[in-house]
Every structure is written in C-alpha cells, then in structure tokens.
Design an enzyme around this catalytic site. Structure first.
Site, PDB file in Angstrom:
ATOM      1  CG  ASP A   1      -1.943  -1.144   1.170  1.00 13.53           C
ATOM      2  OD1 ASP A   1      -2.161  -1.686   0.080  1.00 13.53           O
ATOM      3  OD2 ASP A   1      -2.481  -1.501   2.230  1.00 13.53           O
TER       4      ASP A   1
ATOM      5  CD1 TRP B   1     -10.772  -2.576  -1.472  1.00  9.33           C
ATOM      6  CD2 TRP B   1      -9.695  -0.639  -1.729  1.00  9.33           C
ATOM      7  NE1 TRP B   1     -10.661  -1.994  -0.231  1.00  9.33           N
ATOM      8  CE2 TRP B   1     -10.006  -0.805  -0.356  1.00  9.33           C
ATOM      9  CE3 TRP B   1      -9.018   0.517  -2.128  1.00  9.33           C
ATOM     10  CZ2 TRP B   1      -9.658   0.146   0.612  1.00  9.33           C
ATOM     11  CZ3 TRP B   1      -8.672   1.456  -1.170  1.00  9.33           C
ATOM     12  CH2 TRP B   1      -8.984   1.265   0.182  1.00  9.33           C
TER      13      TRP B   1
ATOM     14  NE  ARG C   1      -5.371  -7.483  -4.219  1.00 12.38           N
ATOM     15  CZ  ARG C   1      -5.197  -8.234  -3.132  1.00 12.38           C
ATOM     16  NH1 ARG C   1      -5.606  -9.494  -3.128  1.00 12.38           N
ATOM     17  NH2 ARG C   1      -4.608  -7.734  -2.063  1.00 12.38           N
TER      18      ARG C   1
ATOM     19  CG  ASP D   1      -3.571  -4.609  -3.116  1.00 11.77           C
ATOM     20  OD1 ASP D   1      -3.555  -5.204  -4.199  1.00 11.77           O
ATOM     21  OD2 ASP D   1      -4.138  -5.060  -2.095  1.00 11.77           O
TER      22      ASP D   1
END
Length: 296
Positions: A160, A239, A237, A181
């Site tokens: 993140d 969220w 992907r 991510d």
C-alpha cells in the site's frame, strides 16, 4: 481490445489529459509567479529546519501561492498538509537528495509518511518513503485533496505505497515502488511517464482501484509508463466492484503474468470492472483474454 472499449479508453484518457494540462499550468504558476517563499534547511540556514514547521507557518484558509523549497537532506518526519491550507508547493531539487522518511504501519489513513488533505497541492523532486517493510499495510503517501500534482517524485514502500484516495490527481515522471496493491484508492488520476516497480514475489497486484458505483467518475489511467519488477505480478485487482484501470502505450516487462488481472476471488466482479490495455508493448503486454477480456 474491442473497438467500443478502445473508444471508451481514449475518451477516459482524453478527459484526464485535460486535467493534466490544467495541473501543469498550476505547477508552472506555483514555480514562476509571485509566491511566498519558505526555505527549509536542516543546517539552520533556512527559515525552518523541518518541513512540517514550514507547513504549520502557512495561515489557515490560505489563498496565496506558497512555495516551500527544501534543501538536500533526510527528513525524518511524518507530514500532514491540512485541508485548510491549499496552494502549497513543496519542492526539492533532485528526488534522491530530498528524502522524507518514516516507519509506521497499520491503518491506511494513519500510517502515511506524507498525508495531503489540501487542494491545489504540488510536490516536486522529492522521495517519500515508509521503511516498515513486509508484514503490514504501510503507506508512504496519502492524497485526499483535489487538484494535486506530483512531478519527478519517488514513492517507496512495500504494501500500500500510494493511497490515491479521493480527488483529481496527476503524476508525471514519478517512480512508484511496492509489492502489494501499491497504488490504491478511489481518485480520478492520470499517471504519465511513470515507472512502476513491483517487489512482488508471486501474483500480487500493482493496483487496487476502489470505484464502487458506475456513477462514480473515478479510475486510474497509466499513459506512456514503464513496468518492471523483481519477479511476477498482475496489473490490478478490484478493491471496488466497479474498479476502473486503463494502461495505454505502456511498456510491460515480463514481470506481468499472462492473465494480466485478478478478480480478488469474486467472479461477479468480472462483469462490472473495467480493466483495459491499449497499445501497450513489451514481453508482459501479451494480447490474451483474461479477466473481463484482457486484450490489447
């Protein structure tokens, strides 16, 4: 990519391109117009020794251009640009000479090294890093203000890295590094000529965009970028159920797995997300059908 999707991608890119032009003009204005100049120098030869002290000196409800020039050094600070202090530019001279660093993890809204809540913010030639490493969410940069621009910056973490939270944002010639991510949030953002470097050792995602409704005008567009990595990864992907990400004219090394995208274990999202690649190239830009029709 089917022609209809190609047209949609081009419209989305064009819209963000107009925002890019406005942001570029705002950056130029901040750098060249009459502005309040504040110097930050750890040696004591500036107005302040800490970047946060310089930000704190800007009055609430600011309506003037403020240019904070940061001299070379490693600044161990956790920085917040408050919502009531717009029109601030923070600039170094070279990104590897001005390093803002912290070590924190946990909550994505509390762990960032730098948090931008104000509108009309510009950052130039800075490194922003969170050194926590693997094992937890550890955000380097959170951007939650509108009309924020980043030029020639480096954002470094593991999980993140960049919380591209809300608002309209523009990133140009930036280097963004992470494993899981590491570009995520629900902003409407354009990344132009940025270098994305994945530390993933398997199938972790580069992006996790959080658009939750078809009525939200948000999404990430990567234009003329470069993707490298240490092993393998996927492009993104979802969220959010209506996650929207476009890669256009982007070089993809063989770090990108053939399937390209991941549905985060929810097959229903395959019919609602919008994931597209437009005229990308390189060994990772294979024109294969995958999640929601991965096809260049």
């Amino acid at each position: 990519m089917a022609p209809a999707y190609s047209n949609y991608a081009c419209i989305f890119i064009s819209t963000l391109f107009m925002f890019m032009l406005a942001s570029s003009r705002a950056d130029a204005a901040a750098a060249t117009s009459t502005a309040i100049l504040i110097n930050v120098d750890q040696s004591g030869n500036g107005d302040y020794k800490k970047i946060q002290d310089a930000i704190d000196a800007v009055p609430s409800n600011n309506n003037e251009l403020v240019f904070i020039l940061v001299k070379p050094g490693v600044y161990n600070e956790k920085i917040v640009v408050p919502v009531d202090k717009p029109f601030i530019t923070i600039s170094g001279s070279k990104p590897n000479e001005v390093i803002i660093t912290w070590n924190d993890s946990g909550n994505i809204f509390e762990s960032p090294t730098v948090t931008v809540l104000a509108s009309d913010f510009v950052a130039r030639y800075l490194t922003i890093q969170n050194t926590f490493g693997p094992g937890a969410k550890a955000v380097a940069l959170r951007v939650s203000g509108d009309r924020a621009s980043f030029f020639g910056c480096r954002m470094l973490s593991y999980q993140d890295t960049l919380l591209d939270d809300t608002g309209r944002h523009y990133y140009k010639n930036c280097y963004i590094e992470g494993a899981v991510d590491f570009i995520f949030g629900n902003a409407a953002s354009l990344y132009e000529k940025c270098h994305l470097h994945s530390l993933s050792e398997g199938d972790a995602a580069i992006t996790a965009q959080r658009r939750e409704s078809p009525s939200e005008n948000t999404g990430f567009t990567f234009l003329g970028c470069k993707i490298t990595g240490v092993r393998t990864a996927v492009l993104g992907r979802p969220w959010g159920a209506y996650s929207r990400v476009v890669f256009a004219f982007t070089y993809m090394s063989n770090v990108i797995l053939p399937q390209g995208w991941d549905d985060w274990g929810d097959l229903s999202k395959q019919s609602t997300v919008f994931y597209r690649e437009y005229k990308c190239y390189g060994p990772g830009a294979n024109a294969r059908k995958g999640l929601n029709g991965r096809e260049s």
